[in-house]
Enzyme design. Sequence first.
Site, short mmCIF file in Angstrom:
data_model
loop_
_atom_site.label_atom_id
_atom_site.label_comp_id
_atom_site.label_asym_id
_atom_site.label_seq_id
_atom_site.Cartn_x
_atom_site.Cartn_y
_atom_site.Cartn_z
N GLY A 67 39.70 38.69 39.54
CA GLY A 67 40.65 39.65 38.99
C GLY A 67 39.97 40.69 38.12
O GLY A 67 40.28 41.89 38.19
N ASN A 70 38.12 43.08 40.30
CA ASN A 70 39.06 44.01 40.91
C ASN A 70 39.42 45.13 39.94
O ASN A 70 39.48 46.30 40.31
CB ASN A 70 40.31 43.26 41.35
CG ASN A 70 41.36 44.17 41.96
OD1 ASN A 70 42.18 44.75 41.24
ND2 ASN A 70 41.34 44.31 43.27
N GLU A 71 39.67 44.78 38.68
CA GLU A 71 39.98 45.79 37.67
C GLU A 71 38.83 46.78 37.52
O GLU A 71 39.05 48.00 37.40
CB GLU A 71 40.25 45.12 36.32
CG GLU A 71 41.55 44.33 36.26
CD GLU A 71 41.70 43.60 34.94
OE1 GLU A 71 40.82 43.77 34.06
OE2 GLU A 71 42.67 42.85 34.78
N LEU A 214 30.79 41.10 56.58
CA LEU A 214 29.67 41.67 55.82
C LEU A 214 30.22 42.79 54.95
O LEU A 214 31.16 43.48 55.34
CB LEU A 214 28.60 42.22 56.76
CG LEU A 214 27.95 41.18 57.71
CD1 LEU A 214 27.10 41.88 58.76
CD2 LEU A 214 27.13 40.18 56.92
N ASP A 217 29.09 46.79 56.35
CA ASP A 217 29.10 47.13 57.77
C ASP A 217 30.18 48.15 58.14
O ASP A 217 30.33 48.49 59.32
CB ASP A 217 29.26 45.88 58.63
CG ASP A 217 30.58 45.14 58.39
OD1 ASP A 217 31.32 45.54 57.45
OD2 ASP A 217 30.86 44.17 59.10
N GLU A 273 45.56 39.51 43.02
CA GLU A 273 46.57 40.17 42.19
C GLU A 273 47.76 40.57 43.05
O GLU A 273 47.59 41.19 44.10
CB GLU A 273 45.98 41.41 41.51
CG GLU A 273 44.75 41.11 40.65
CD GLU A 273 45.03 40.11 39.55
OE1 GLU A 273 46.03 40.29 38.82
OE2 GLU A 273 44.27 39.13 39.43
#
Length: 309
Positions: A67, A70-71, A214, A217, A273
């Site tokens: 998380g 991600n933020e 991957l 890619d 999230e």
Amino acid sequence: MPLTHIRLLLNGKKATNVDIRQSVIALREQGHTIDVRVSWESADMLRFITEAIADNVGRVVIGGGDGSLNEAVNALMQQPQQDHKLEIAVLPLGTANDFATACGISNIIQSTLELAIHGDSYPIDIIRANNNYFINAAVAGFGAQVTAETPTELKDFLGGGAYTLVGLAKALGFKPYQGSITTDKGTFNGDIVVGAICNNKQAGGGQMLAPNALIDDGLMDITLLKSFSTFDIPVVLDEIQAMSHEAKFCYHFQTRWLEIDFPIKLPLNLDGEPYPTKKMRFEVLPKAIQFVLPPNCPCLVQSTQKSGI
């Protein structure tokens, strides 16, 4: 050797971790400049990333879980294009740490901070989902509903694998979601139990949803599980394990973009999230950010070239 300047952006829940404090002190004594910022709420990450760019910090270390990562990615993508060169490293401190684990990044604090200082950075893909971004995986349908609505104990139970997931889907009387999914390969209309849109190999606390994925890619790896009956469970389990491109219930394929359109809100999470939605476009942004990774990271194209895959 020139002094290294990095900034550790630490999830506030981990601020009292003694091992982190001792490792930072030890690295400072070696001559490295390590600033520390501690977050109180999610909005802090945007400010921290903006300040790091303004202060000419070349590399930030995200101390937290998927998380927090991600933020950081979303905060970086809100900056002007020329500032996307800020390098990101991760100190995995969350419950799952799916992205770091798949990349072979250790959860040993001292060695991981040393990687953050000395390691090379690589350009990697991220995925845009409407106006949001994710680095690891998006999960829709039953999987996202479990993440959003069930307690930690049941989530841990789900980590047991495909047998548990399929069994619980039927035991809980789960109703599939009907809608359309469009890619450059065509449109699918029908009932979906689970959908996974993966940039990296694993999600959901260690479940290997896309073992061939991957992160550089230019492709996202898709897994779709269609509606099935109790009598179909043996076939479904075989297909989940086989990871075949041609199957009756469980499909695996790669694409550069994907659009979903459902008449009612579909449970969906991005890097864990929640973002429930009816419509969303997913698009790979090739090599959008610089990420610090260990040598021989198994999630890069070069790893497949070295192994001859």
